[in-house]
Scaffold this motif. Sequence first.
Motif, PDB file in Angstrom:
ATOM      1  N   THR A   1       0.830  -1.207   0.000  1.00 19.72           N
ATOM      2  CA  THR A   1       0.000   0.000   0.000  1.00 19.72           C
ATOM      3  C   THR A   1       0.865   1.258   0.000  1.00 19.72           C
ATOM      4  N   GLY A   2       1.915   1.275   0.842  1.00 21.96           N
ATOM      5  CA  GLY A   2       2.795   2.440   0.907  1.00 21.96           C
ATOM      6  C   GLY A   2       3.474   2.717  -0.417  1.00 21.96           C
ATOM      7  N   SER A   3       3.908   1.667  -1.092  1.00 21.57           N
ATOM      8  CA  SER A   3       4.586   1.817  -2.380  1.00 21.57           C
ATOM      9  C   SER A   3       3.639   2.399  -3.421  1.00 21.57           C
ATOM     10  N   ILE A   4       2.398   1.951  -3.416  1.00 17.53           N
ATOM     11  CA  ILE A   4       1.392   2.479  -4.365  1.00 17.53           C
ATOM     12  C   ILE A   4       1.132   3.957  -4.084  1.00 17.53           C
ATOM     13  N   ILE A   5       0.995   4.320  -2.805  1.00 13.67           N
ATOM     14  CA  ILE A   5       0.709   5.713  -2.433  1.00 13.67           C
ATOM     15  C   ILE A   5       1.836   6.634  -2.881  1.00 13.67           C
ATOM     16  N   VAL A   6       3.079   6.234  -2.635  1.00 18.15           N
ATOM     17  CA  VAL A   6       4.229   7.055  -3.034  1.00 18.15           C
ATOM     18  C   VAL A   6       4.239   7.265  -4.536  1.00 18.15           C
ATOM     19  N   ARG A   7       3.962   6.241  -5.291  1.00 15.79           N
ATOM     20  CA  ARG A   7       3.959   6.343  -6.746  1.00 15.79           C
ATOM     21  C   ARG A   7       2.822   7.229  -7.250  1.00 15.79           C
ATOM     22  N   ILE A   8       1.675   7.138  -6.600  1.00 16.98           N
ATOM     23  CA  ILE A   8       0.547   7.986  -6.994  1.00 16.98           C
ATOM     24  C   ILE A   8       0.862   9.448  -6.721  1.00 16.98           C
ATOM     25  N   LEU A   9       1.477   9.721  -5.573  1.00 18.49           N
ATOM     26  CA  LEU A   9       1.874  11.102  -5.259  1.00 18.49           C
ATOM     27  C   LEU A   9       2.860  11.627  -6.302  1.00 18.49           C
ATOM     28  N   ALA A  10       3.747  10.760  -6.770  1.00 18.45           N
ATOM     29  CA  ALA A  10       4.697  11.171  -7.806  1.00 18.45           C
ATOM     30  C   ALA A  10       3.971  11.480  -9.116  1.00 18.45           C
ATOM     31  N   ILE A  11       2.980  10.661  -9.465  1.00 14.50           N
ATOM     32  CA  ILE A  11       2.206  10.893 -10.689  1.00 14.50           C
ATOM     33  C   ILE A  11       1.433  12.203 -10.593  1.00 14.50           C
ATOM     34  N   VAL A  12       0.784  12.432  -9.435  1.00 13.22           N
ATOM     35  CA  VAL A  12       0.030  13.674  -9.225  1.00 13.22           C
ATOM     36  C   VAL A  12       0.963  14.880  -9.310  1.00 13.22           C
TER      37      VAL A  12
END
Length: 262
Positions: free
Chosen positions: A220-231
Motif C-alpha cells: 500500500t505504501g509503495s502504491i501511495i508514493v507512486r501515486i503522489l509522484a504521478i500527481v
Amino acid sequence: MENNVCCNCANTNVENYCAVCGQKKYRRIDSKYLVEELQYTFLHVNKGFLYTIKSIIKNPGKTAKDFLDGHRVNHYKPILLAFLLAGISSFISLKILDFEKIMMSSYSSPNPEASKQFMRDYSTFVSNYNSFLMMLFIPIVALFTKLVFNSKKHNYYEHVIMNTFGQSAYLLLMIFVFYPIFYFLKDDPGAIISLSFVSYLFVPLLMFWFYKNVYNEMSTGSIIVRILAIVGLGIVVFFVLILIIVVFMIAINGPQAFIQQR
C-alpha cells in the motif's frame, strides 16, 4: 439449406467463423439477424459495452489487469469506450447541465478580477470539454505511470490502454455520481463550482483503488508514493500548459488581454 463454403474466400467452413478469412458463416438475413446486429453494433449487451461498464464500476483496476493479461473477448474496445463516455459526459455538461451558463454566471461578479474575459473563456472551455481534455492527457499519464511504476511487466502502449480504463472509471464516476448532484444544484453556480473541485479530490482515491488492483503485488505504501509522484508530475505539466496558453494569448492579443479595462 446449410452452406459449408465461405462466401468470402470459398474455403470449406464447418465452424461459425471461417478459419482463413474470419468471416462469419453464411446465414439468411431475417428479423433475428437484424436484432442481433443492432444489439452488437450499439451495445454488444451479452459481452462488450454494458459488460465492460459493469466490470469497471465493480473494479476498474482488475478489469484493466484482466484485459492486459489477455482476457479480452468479452470486453468492449477500451479506447472506443473512453471516447464514447467522454462524448456522453460532454453532452451532459453542454446540453443538460449547461456549464457555459453556469461559468458565465459565476464570473459575472462585481469584482473586476473575477470578470476578466480570459477567466470566463478559460473556465467555460475547461468545464465543457474537461472529458476530452483528460483523454488527451492519457498518453502523457501513461508515460508517467511507465516511469513511476518502472515495471518491465507492461510496456508503454499497455500503460496507454491501462490508463484508458482508469479514465473510463473517472468518467463513469462523473456521469453516475457527480452529474446528477450538479443537476439538482444547477440554480446554484457557486455550489456546483465548489463540488467540481471536490470531484477532483476523488482522483487520487480512484487512482489508488485502480493501481492497487493492477499492481496487487505492491504494498500500500509503495502504491501511495507512486501515486503522489504521478500527481506531482501532472501538476507540473498542468502549470506548464497554462503558461504556454497565457504566452500564446499574449502573443495573439497583446498584454492588454490580461490588463483590466478601466
